[in-house]
Design a protein around this motif. Structure first.
Motif, PDB file in Angstrom:
ATOM      1  N   UNK A 160      39.299  50.548  46.023  1.00 11.34           N
ATOM      2  CA  UNK A 160      40.484  49.683  46.019  1.00 11.34           C
ATOM      3  C   UNK A 160      41.395  50.055  44.858  1.00 11.34           C
ATOM      4  N   UNK A 161      40.808  50.241  43.666  1.00 14.00           N
ATOM      5  CA  UNK A 161      41.620  50.604  42.509  1.00 14.00           C
ATOM      6  C   UNK A 161      42.241  51.991  42.684  1.00 14.00           C
ATOM      7  N   UNK A 162      41.561  52.865  43.391  1.00 14.24           N
ATOM      8  CA  UNK A 162      42.124  54.178  43.676  1.00 14.24           C
ATOM      9  C   UNK A 162      43.343  54.053  44.600  1.00 14.24           C
ATOM     10  N   UNK A 163      43.274  53.139  45.557  1.00 15.81           N
ATOM     11  CA  UNK A 163      44.361  52.955  46.518  1.00 15.81           C
ATOM     12  C   UNK A 163      45.517  52.130  45.949  1.00 15.81           C
ATOM     13  N   UNK A 164      45.205  51.102  45.137  1.00 20.07           N
ATOM     14  CA  UNK A 164      46.234  50.169  44.678  1.00 20.07           C
ATOM     15  C   UNK A 164      46.574  50.285  43.191  1.00 20.07           C
ATOM     16  N   UNK A 165      45.769  51.007  42.440  1.00 23.61           N
ATOM     17  CA  UNK A 165      45.973  51.084  40.997  1.00 23.61           C
ATOM     18  C   UNK A 165      45.225  49.972  40.283  1.00 23.61           C
ATOM     19  N   UNK A 166      45.459  49.878  38.990  1.00 23.01           N
ATOM     20  CA  UNK A 166      44.793  48.853  38.200  1.00 23.01           C
ATOM     21  C   UNK A 166      45.350  47.474  38.555  1.00 23.01           C
ATOM     22  N   UNK A 167      44.475  46.470  38.662  1.00 21.96           N
ATOM     23  CA  UNK A 167      44.947  45.131  39.008  1.00 21.96           C
ATOM     24  C   UNK A 167      45.660  44.462  37.840  1.00 21.96           C
ATOM     25  N   UNK A 168      46.447  43.461  38.158  1.00 24.61           N
ATOM     26  CA  UNK A 168      47.103  42.638  37.154  1.00 24.61           C
ATOM     27  C   UNK A 168      46.043  41.877  36.358  1.00 24.61           C
ATOM     28  N   UNK A 169      45.009  41.388  37.071  1.00 22.57           N
ATOM     29  CA  UNK A 169      43.944  40.624  36.429  1.00 22.57           C
ATOM     30  C   UNK A 169      42.650  40.833  37.198  1.00 22.57           C
ATOM     31  N   UNK A 170      41.547  40.973  36.462  1.00 20.90           N
ATOM     32  CA  UNK A 170      40.212  41.080  37.063  1.00 20.90           C
ATOM     33  C   UNK A 170      39.351  39.969  36.479  1.00 20.90           C
ATOM     34  N   UNK A 171      38.640  39.249  37.337  1.00 22.98           N
ATOM     35  CA  UNK A 171      37.812  38.126  36.900  1.00 22.98           C
ATOM     36  C   UNK A 171      36.417  38.258  37.485  1.00 22.98           C
ATOM     37  N   UNK A 172      35.404  38.158  36.604  1.00 21.14           N
ATOM     38  CA  UNK A 172      34.014  38.130  37.069  1.00 21.14           C
ATOM     39  C   UNK A 172      33.608  36.664  37.176  1.00 21.14           C
ATOM     40  N   UNK A 173      33.131  36.273  38.337  1.00 22.89           N
ATOM     41  CA  UNK A 173      32.743  34.899  38.605  1.00 22.89           C
ATOM     42  C   UNK A 173      31.300  34.663  38.148  1.00 22.89           C
ATOM     43  N   UNK A 174      30.894  33.390  37.952  1.00 11.67           N
ATOM     44  CA  UNK A 174      29.531  33.096  37.489  1.00 11.67           C
ATOM     45  C   UNK A 174      28.424  33.640  38.405  1.00 11.67           C
ATOM     46  N   UNK A 175      28.701  33.775  39.694  1.00  8.76           N
ATOM     47  CA  UNK A 175      27.683  34.289  40.621  1.00  8.76           C
ATOM     48  C   UNK A 175      27.619  35.817  40.648  1.00  8.76           C
ATOM     49  N   UNK A 176      28.442  36.479  39.822  1.00  8.83           N
ATOM     50  CA  UNK A 176      28.442  37.942  39.763  1.00  8.83           C
ATOM     51  C   UNK A 176      29.502  38.598  40.627  1.00  8.83           C
ATOM     52  N   UNK A 177      30.129  37.832  41.497  1.00  8.91           N
ATOM     53  CA  UNK A 177      31.199  38.393  42.318  1.00  8.91           C
ATOM     54  C   UNK A 177      32.417  38.646  41.430  1.00  8.91           C
TER      55      UNK A 177
END
Length: 135
Positions: free
Chosen positions: A42-59
Motif C-alpha cells: 500500500x505504501x509503495x502504491x500510495x506513498x507515506x501516509x499522513x498518519x499511521x496508528x497502531x491499535x491496542x489489538x495490534x491492527x
C-alpha cells in the motif's frame, strides 16, 4: 526548552501536511485485496501516509489526506470572466490492516469548501476600496 520542542513538533506536523497533498486514486484503493495486500504494498502504491496508528489489538490504520481544487459541479464561470468556479476538496482515506499487516478494509470521506461569493469581490473590506474625489 518547551517552546523549542513545540516549534519542532509544529514544523513536523506542517511538513506532514505538505507531503500529504497527493491525490489518492480510488481505483488503486479498490485494487487492494483483503487478507492479501500488505502495508508495504500500500505504501509503495500510495506513498507515506499522513498518519499511521497502531491499535491496542495490534491492527494498524493508515490515513491518507488529499487536498486539491476542482471545477465546481455546476460549471458556471466566476463573475466577470470565463474562468470556471473552483472548489477546494479534502478527501480523507482510512485503510485498516490486521495485526499481521494485511489489508482489511478502506473507508473514505470528502469535504468541499465552496466560495460563498460569486467572485473574490465578496471578500472586500470597507478600507479595501479607495474613492477618488471624496465620493
Amino acid at each position: 526548552m518547551n517552546k523549542v520542542v513545540a516549534a519542532m513538533v509544529a514544523a513536523m506536523v506542517l511538513a506532514g501536511c505538505a507531503t500529504s497533498q497527493q491525490k489518492v486514486d480510488p481505483a488503486t484503493v479498490a485494487s487492494f485485496k483483503p487478507g492479501v495486500t500488505t502495508i508495504t504494498q500500500v505504501e509503495s502504491a500510495l506513498g507515506q501516509p499522513f498518519q499511521a496508528t497502531r491499535m491496542p489489538d495490534g491492527s494498524q490504520q493508515l490515513q491518507y489526506v488529499s487536498k486539491y481544487q476542482e471545477v465546481a459541479g455546476d460549471g458556471t464561470p466566476t463573475t466577470g470572466s470565463r474562468i470556471p468556479k473552483r472548489v477546494e476538496k479534502t478527501v480523507s482515506t482510512l485503510l485498516t490492516f490486521d495485526p499481521s499487516g494485511h489489508f482489511v478494509s478502506a473507508s473514505s470521506n470528502s469535504k468541499s469548501k465552496d466560495n460563498q461569493w460569486p467572485s473574490d469581490l465578496g471578500h472586500l473590506n470597507g478600507g479595501d476600496v479607495q474613492r477618488n474625489g471624496g465620493g
